[in-house]
Scaffold this active site. Structure first.
Site, short mmCIF file in Angstrom:
data_model
loop_
_atom_site.label_atom_id
_atom_site.label_comp_id
_atom_site.label_asym_id
_atom_site.label_seq_id
_atom_site.Cartn_x
_atom_site.Cartn_y
_atom_site.Cartn_z
N GLY A 27 0.91 -0.95 -0.07
CA GLY A 27 -0.34 0.30 0.40
C GLY A 27 1.19 0.96 0.03
N ALA A 113 3.61 -3.61 6.39
CA ALA A 113 2.57 -2.17 6.43
C ALA A 113 1.42 -3.10 5.92
CB ALA A 113 3.46 -1.76 5.20
N VAL A 114 0.91 -3.26 6.56
CA VAL A 114 -0.71 -3.66 5.52
C VAL A 114 -2.09 -3.17 6.01
CG1 VAL A 114 0.14 -5.90 6.14
CG2 VAL A 114 -0.93 -5.13 7.64
N ARG A 116 -3.56 0.42 7.97
CA ARG A 116 -4.25 0.82 9.55
C ARG A 116 -5.63 0.88 9.48
NH1 ARG A 116 0.23 5.48 12.27
NH2 ARG A 116 2.04 4.01 11.04
N ASP A 155 -10.03 9.48 10.72
CA ASP A 155 -9.57 8.36 10.44
C ASP A 155 -10.56 7.58 11.64
OD1 ASP A 155 -7.54 9.42 8.72
OD2 ASP A 155 -5.17 7.86 10.42
N ALA A 163 -4.85 12.77 5.93
CA ALA A 163 -4.32 13.82 6.92
C ALA A 163 -5.28 15.05 6.43
CB ALA A 163 -3.09 14.69 7.65
N HIS A 288 6.51 30.17 -18.30
CA HIS A 288 7.69 28.49 -18.94
C HIS A 288 8.75 29.03 -18.68
CE1 HIS A 288 9.97 26.57 -21.68
NE2 HIS A 288 10.41 27.07 -22.27
#
Length: 439
Positions: A27, A113-114, A116, A155, A163, A288
């Site tokens: 991930g 790191a699977v 959260r 979360d 975040a 540019h």
């Protein structure tokens, strides 16, 4: 063997860079650390259970990233299920299976790191009257819980666990609490930034999602290999890609892999959020040489109006088909596109220009855009022809003859400046700064 692994907090506390790093999980977190430690010199091996790492990213972008990681010596095993982690030969070994066949990776450190999940343990939510669903706080569209006077954001409510999304939800919740209106969070233009190397960022609809939902889109791409600013930075990998409605030109999504992609996505996010069109994007003057020009160029390419790369009909209008795109197919298509782009970073054959060019045709108006673009392309082709030996070649030949002729002319004798310098008592010429010594 989970006790033998480290998480994304513990890996930042390491005192030295591991010689071998195994990453369980492909991930965002896993791939960011894989990119970082591969750049630091670790031998990185990624084990992912799904068919593709970074499953939320279009497969053509993932192909660019995996190619870069492979160039640093990294390896990625997809469709691989980890069975256990054990101590082996003074280090660690991760045992896994891929398609029924067993495999093992030796490592000095193993990063787990699977992903959260919402952390709501110890909140006593039930005592406060707050409803939980599999550990997630349940809220309504206004971010209000079942309990009076309690709102929740971030979360703990699930959804997009980023975040900047949590910060946005906080603003919405506070305005609702203060009675400034019934704010309902709008997530359709929430940008996702991945700090790998090269960086990846995307917002809105992707090609994979469009095909799965049967949504017709037209796609435009612009490679950073054709960007002057990217070349001066020495970071020409990747490209910018835009997706739009083929009928209205409304921008539906943008996907970028390359230098400062996480900064460039802001302009695309603004465009998607406000329903801007490809035409509005390409008619906006971009400085540019800068990296944001790539979005403007991608918007032009989606309309078949590319200036600094060739227009490819297959890329300008794509009819979405049902069924997901396989990573292998996406990678093969991307490799073909990269070859075409590398071979065609030049203006395409321009349309014919009228024999009589009037001042009215040269006015900067929308109706004249096709004509002016065609004229610009013809001028580029003329310059290229002259550079290969056309009239410019003859002019250079005449200039060379004149140079040789001048080289053969007698040159004037250089002036003997020493005769005009002040003389001392011994007859020697004095330097300018020592004149007072001769007096």
């Amino acid at each position: 063997g989970a006790e033998l692994t480290i998480d994304s907090d513990q890996i930042l506390e390491l005192k030295e860079v591991p010689r071998r790093l195994a990453v369980i999980g492909g991930g965002v977190v896993g791939m960011e650390f894989a990119a970082m430690f591969a750049a630091l010199g670790s031998k990185v091996t990624v084990l992912e259970m799904l068919p593709q790492v970074l499953a939320m990213v279009d497969s053509d972008l993932v192909a660019v990233y995996t190619k870069h990681l492979s160039g640093l010596g990294g390896e990625i095993h997809t469709n691989s299920k980890v069975s256990r982690v054990v101590k082996q030969n003074g280090g660690l070994q991760v045992q896994f299976s891929t398609g029924g066949e067993g495999g093992a990776v030796d490592a000095d450190q193993v990063l787990l790191a699977v992903g959260r999940v919402p952390f709501t343990q110890g909140l006593d939510a039930d005592k406060a009257g707050v409803k939980l669903d599999r550990g997630r706080v349940v809220v309504d569209e206004h971010l209000h819980t079942d309990a009076d006077g309690i709102w929740a954001i971030g979360d703990v409510i699930g959804g997009i666990m980023l975040a900047h999304v949590a910060s946005y939800e906080g603003v919405c919740a506070v305005e609702n609490i203060a009675g400034h209106g019934n704010r309902v969070p709008d997530y359709h233009a929430a940008p996702n930034c991945i700090y790998t190397d090269p960086e990846i960022a995307h917002v809105g609809l992707g090609e994979k999602e469009a095909k799965e939902k049967g949504i017709a889109v037209k796609v435009g791409r612009f490679p950073f290999a054709a960007s002057g600013r990217a070349l001066t930075l020495g970071q020409s990998e990747g490209y910018a890609k835009v997706l739009a409605d083929p009928e209205t030109g409304k921008l539906l999504g943008a996907h970028i892999i390359g230098p400062r992609a996480t900064d460039l996505i802001a302009e695309a996010t603004l465009a998607v959020q406000n329903g801007l069109t490809l035409e509005q994007l390409d008619l906006t003057i971009h400085a540019h040489p800068t990296l944001p020009e790539s979005l403007m160029e991608a918007a032009l390419a989606a309309q078949g109006r590319a200036i600094h790369i060739a227009n490819r009909r297959s890329d300008t209008t794509t009819r979405a088909a049902s069924g997901p795109t396989s990573p292998q197919g996406g990678e093969a298509n991307m490799q073909n596109r990269e070859k075409d782009m590398a071979a065609t970073i030049k203006p395409s054959t321009p349309p014919s220009v009228p024999s009589a060019i009037t001042p009215k045709l040269l006015e900067l108006k929308k109706d004249n855009r096709d004509f002016l673009l065609g004229l610009h392309r013809q001028m580029q082709l003329i310059r290229r022809f002259e550079g290969r030996g056309g009239n410019g070649g003859r002019r250079r030949a005449r200039a060379e003859e004149e140079r040789l002729h001048l080289h053969q002319l007698p040159r004037a004798r250089p002036r003997d400046r020493s005769r005009h310098r002040p003389q001392g008592r011994d007859g020697r010429a004095l330097r300018q700064g020592n004149r007072h010594l001769a007096r």
